[in-house]
Design a protein around this motif. Structure first.
Motif, PDB file in Angstrom:
ATOM      1  N   LEU A 184       0.816  -1.215   0.000  1.00 27.55           N
ATOM      2  CA  LEU A 184       0.000   0.000   0.000  1.00 27.55           C
ATOM      3  C   LEU A 184       0.848   1.263   0.000  1.00 27.55           C
ATOM      4  CD1 LEU A 184      -2.781  -1.067   2.553  1.00 27.55           C
ATOM      5  CD2 LEU A 184      -2.898  -1.043   0.049  1.00 27.55           C
ATOM      6  N   VAL A 185       2.103   1.148   0.488  1.00 22.13           N
ATOM      7  CA  VAL A 185       3.013   2.302   0.501  1.00 22.13           C
ATOM      8  C   VAL A 185       4.280   1.928  -0.267  1.00 22.13           C
ATOM      9  CG1 VAL A 185       4.206   3.992   1.932  1.00 22.13           C
ATOM     10  CG2 VAL A 185       2.141   2.892   2.799  1.00 22.13           C
ATOM     11  N   PRO A 186       4.261   2.028  -1.594  1.00 23.10           N
ATOM     12  CA  PRO A 186       5.437   1.663  -2.394  1.00 23.10           C
ATOM     13  C   PRO A 186       6.665   2.474  -2.000  1.00 23.10           C
ATOM     14  CG  PRO A 186       3.502   1.860  -3.790  1.00 23.10           C
ATOM     15  CD  PRO A 186       3.113   2.395  -2.440  1.00 23.10           C
ATOM     16  N   GLN A 187       7.809   1.947  -2.362  1.00 23.53           N
ATOM     17  CA  GLN A 187       9.079   2.531  -1.947  1.00 23.53           C
ATOM     18  C   GLN A 187       9.270   3.960  -2.433  1.00 23.53           C
ATOM     19  OE1 GLN A 187      13.710   0.970  -1.858  1.00 23.53           O
ATOM     20  NE2 GLN A 187      12.378   0.324  -3.524  1.00 23.53           N
ATOM     21  N   ASP A 188       8.814   4.254  -3.663  1.00 28.37           N
ATOM     22  CA  ASP A 188       9.024   5.598  -4.203  1.00 28.37           C
ATOM     23  C   ASP A 188       8.003   6.601  -3.682  1.00 28.37           C
ATOM     24  OD1 ASP A 188       7.134   4.088  -5.683  1.00 28.37           O
ATOM     25  OD2 ASP A 188       7.183   5.559  -7.307  1.00 28.37           O
ATOM     26  N   VAL A 189       6.921   6.132  -3.097  1.00 25.08           N
ATOM     27  CA  VAL A 189       5.911   7.036  -2.531  1.00 25.08           C
ATOM     28  C   VAL A 189       6.396   7.621  -1.219  1.00 25.08           C
ATOM     29  CG1 VAL A 189       3.582   7.179  -1.573  1.00 25.08           C
ATOM     30  CG2 VAL A 189       4.006   5.856  -3.665  1.00 25.08           C
ATOM     31  N   SER A 190       6.963   6.761  -0.368  1.00 24.93           N
ATOM     32  CA  SER A 190       7.520   7.208   0.908  1.00 24.93           C
ATOM     33  C   SER A 190       8.591   6.215   1.334  1.00 24.93           C
ATOM     34  CB  SER A 190       6.422   7.320   1.972  1.00 24.93           C
ATOM     35  OG  SER A 190       6.983   7.690   3.233  1.00 24.93           O
ATOM     36  N   PRO A 191       9.844   6.463   0.960  1.00 26.41           N
ATOM     37  CA  PRO A 191      10.919   5.523   1.291  1.00 26.41           C
ATOM     38  C   PRO A 191      11.036   5.236   2.785  1.00 26.41           C
ATOM     39  CG  PRO A 191      11.669   7.144  -0.312  1.00 26.41           C
ATOM     40  CD  PRO A 191      10.322   7.605   0.172  1.00 26.41           C
ATOM     41  N   GLU A 192      10.882   6.270   3.605  1.00 29.76           N
ATOM     42  CA  GLU A 192      11.026   6.086   5.049  1.00 29.76           C
ATOM     43  C   GLU A 192       9.901   5.229   5.621  1.00 29.76           C
ATOM     44  OE1 GLU A 192      10.907   9.017   3.528  1.00 29.76           O
ATOM     45  OE2 GLU A 192      13.014   9.682   3.610  1.00 29.76           O
ATOM     46  N   LEU A 193       8.659   5.528   5.229  1.00 30.34           N
ATOM     47  CA  LEU A 193       7.524   4.761   5.737  1.00 30.34           C
ATOM     48  C   LEU A 193       7.560   3.331   5.212  1.00 30.34           C
ATOM     49  CD1 LEU A 193       4.941   4.644   7.375  1.00 30.34           C
ATOM     50  CD2 LEU A 193       3.698   5.552   5.400  1.00 30.34           C
ATOM     51  N   HIS A 194       7.931   3.174   3.956  1.00 29.20           N
ATOM     52  CA  HIS A 194       8.016   1.835   3.371  1.00 29.20           C
ATOM     53  C   HIS A 194       9.050   0.997   4.125  1.00 29.20           C
ATOM     54  CE1 HIS A 194       7.722  -1.172   0.126  1.00 29.20           C
ATOM     55  NE2 HIS A 194       9.015  -1.351   0.346  1.00 29.20           N
ATOM     56  N   ALA A 195      10.202   1.596   4.406  1.00 26.11           N
ATOM     57  CA  ALA A 195      11.243   0.874   5.145  1.00 26.11           C
ATOM     58  C   ALA A 195      10.759   0.506   6.544  1.00 26.11           C
ATOM     59  CB  ALA A 195      12.510   1.725   5.232  1.00 26.11           C
ATOM     60  N   PHE A 196      10.020   1.413   7.168  1.00 23.89           N
ATOM     61  CA  PHE A 196       9.527   1.171   8.533  1.00 23.89           C
ATOM     62  C   PHE A 196       8.539   0.007   8.571  1.00 23.89           C
ATOM     63  CE2 PHE A 196       6.307   1.997  11.831  1.00 23.89           C
ATOM     64  CZ  PHE A 196       7.124   1.949  12.960  1.00 23.89           C
ATOM     65  N   VAL A 197       7.578  -0.013   7.645  1.00 22.82           N
ATOM     66  CA  VAL A 197       6.553  -1.065   7.681  1.00 22.82           C
ATOM     67  C   VAL A 197       7.106  -2.412   7.219  1.00 22.82           C
ATOM     68  CG1 VAL A 197       4.675   0.588   7.357  1.00 22.82           C
ATOM     69  CG2 VAL A 197       5.690  -0.544   5.352  1.00 22.82           C
ATOM     70  N   SER A 198       8.264  -2.395   6.561  1.00 22.92           N
ATOM     71  CA  SER A 198       8.843  -3.659   6.094  1.00 22.92           C
ATOM     72  C   SER A 198       9.615  -4.394   7.183  1.00 22.92           C
ATOM     73  CB  SER A 198       9.776  -3.402   4.905  1.00 22.92           C
ATOM     74  OG  SER A 198      10.946  -2.713   5.318  1.00 22.92           O
ATOM     75  N   ILE A 199       9.996  -3.693   8.238  1.00 23.62           N
ATOM     76  CA  ILE A 199      10.824  -4.291   9.289  1.00 23.62           C
ATOM     77  C   ILE A 199      10.170  -5.508   9.935  1.00 23.62           C
ATOM     78  CG2 ILE A 199      11.826  -3.883  11.576  1.00 23.62           C
ATOM     79  CD1 ILE A 199      12.463  -1.033  10.671  1.00 23.62           C
ATOM     80  N   PRO A 200       8.886  -5.457  10.331  1.00 15.33           N
ATOM     81  CA  PRO A 200       8.281  -6.637  10.973  1.00 15.33           C
ATOM     82  C   PRO A 200       8.328  -7.895  10.113  1.00 15.33           C
ATOM     83  CG  PRO A 200       6.909  -4.701  11.316  1.00 15.33           C
ATOM     84  CD  PRO A 200       7.947  -4.318  10.313  1.00 15.33           C
ATOM     85  N   GLN A 201       8.157  -7.747   8.800  1.00 12.13           N
ATOM     86  CA  GLN A 201       8.166  -8.917   7.922  1.00 12.13           C
ATOM     87  C   GLN A 201       9.492  -9.657   7.982  1.00 12.13           C
ATOM     88  OE1 GLN A 201       9.260  -8.675   3.808  1.00 12.13           O
ATOM     89  NE2 GLN A 201       7.233  -9.378   3.160  1.00 12.13           N
TER      90      GLN A 201
END
Length: 232
Positions: free
Chosen positions: A135-152
């Motif tokens: 829902l938050v692709p990397q180019d839309v918000s790199p910081e938010l994308h990186a944050f939500v990817s951590i749990p996975q």
């Protein structure tokens, strides 16, 4: 002596042995279907990588790179990276469906060894994280994308490792290896920024073996069913 097998279902209704078999078959089909969706995501990655430009690097480029919605240049600690993925819609849709499938694996957790209790919770966390990444692709918000990817990166191999403890033999041994290797790769990816030149390889060490294990367990693992009472 002829025995009829009956148990008590929901609302106190009697359930026959045949009904129990049907329920087990349905759960088995549901689990296998959810797991196969995860494998389908690997196929989507492979196809999308063929349209990626510049040439997709399976060692360096991540799944998130395939999901960028525009042709852009992202800047990170080791320099600028050009990304263009014409098949990004398919990749993000696949990630979203895959996240829901991970959650789906846990919805039948009560009856399924390997996907229940804390392992089931870990599958849910990994699924929510994967869905958020879509829902938050990397180019839309790199910081938010990186944050939500951590749990996975942690929850997925943890789910496999904990789930494998319910089994012996090939299923248990394979799951423990997959989980341990995935956890090591995930922690390495999170704690050592210099390793991002190999981020694609490490990410797939976490994801792909876990998906394969999920299919194996869904198809051949032990399903938990309430014990049926034998009545003379």
């Amino acid at each position: 002596m002829f025995c009829r097998f009956r148990g008590t279902g929901r609302f106190g209704k009697k359930t026959s042995f045949g009904e129990g078999v049907v329920r087990v078959t349905v759960r088995r089909a549901a689990l296998t279907g959810f797991a196969l969706i995860l494998l389908l995501g690997i196929l989507v990655e492979i196809v999308a990588a063929r349209f990626f430009s510049p040439s997709y690097d399976w060692i360096r480029n991540t799944v998130s790179d395939l999901g960028v919605t525009t042709c852009t240049t992202l800047h990170n600690y080791y320099g600028a990276v050009e990304l263009c993925s014409p098949a990004h819609a398919w990749v993000n849709a696949s990630m979203a469906v895959g996240g829901l499938a991970m959650i789906g694996l846990a919805t039948v957790r009560v009856h399924t060894a390997g996907f229940d209790r804390f392992a089931g919770l870990s599958w849910v966390v990994a699924g929510v994280s994967t869905l958020a990444m879509a829902l938050v692709p990397q180019d839309v918000s790199p910081e938010l994308h990186a944050f939500v990817s951590i749990p996975q990166l942690v929850a997925l191999p943890l789910a496999v490792f904990i789930g494998s403890l319910k089994y012996r033999g090939v299923i248990g041994g394979a799951g423990r290896v997959v989980g341990a290797v995935g956890l090591g790769a995930g922690l390495w990816l999170l704690l050592d920024v210099s390793v991002y030149t190999h981020a694609g390889l490490l990410e797939r060490m976490i994801l792909w073996p876990a998906f394969l294990w999920a299919v194996f367990v869904s198809a051949f693992g032990r399903l938990r069913e309430r014990r049926l009472l034998a009545v003379a």
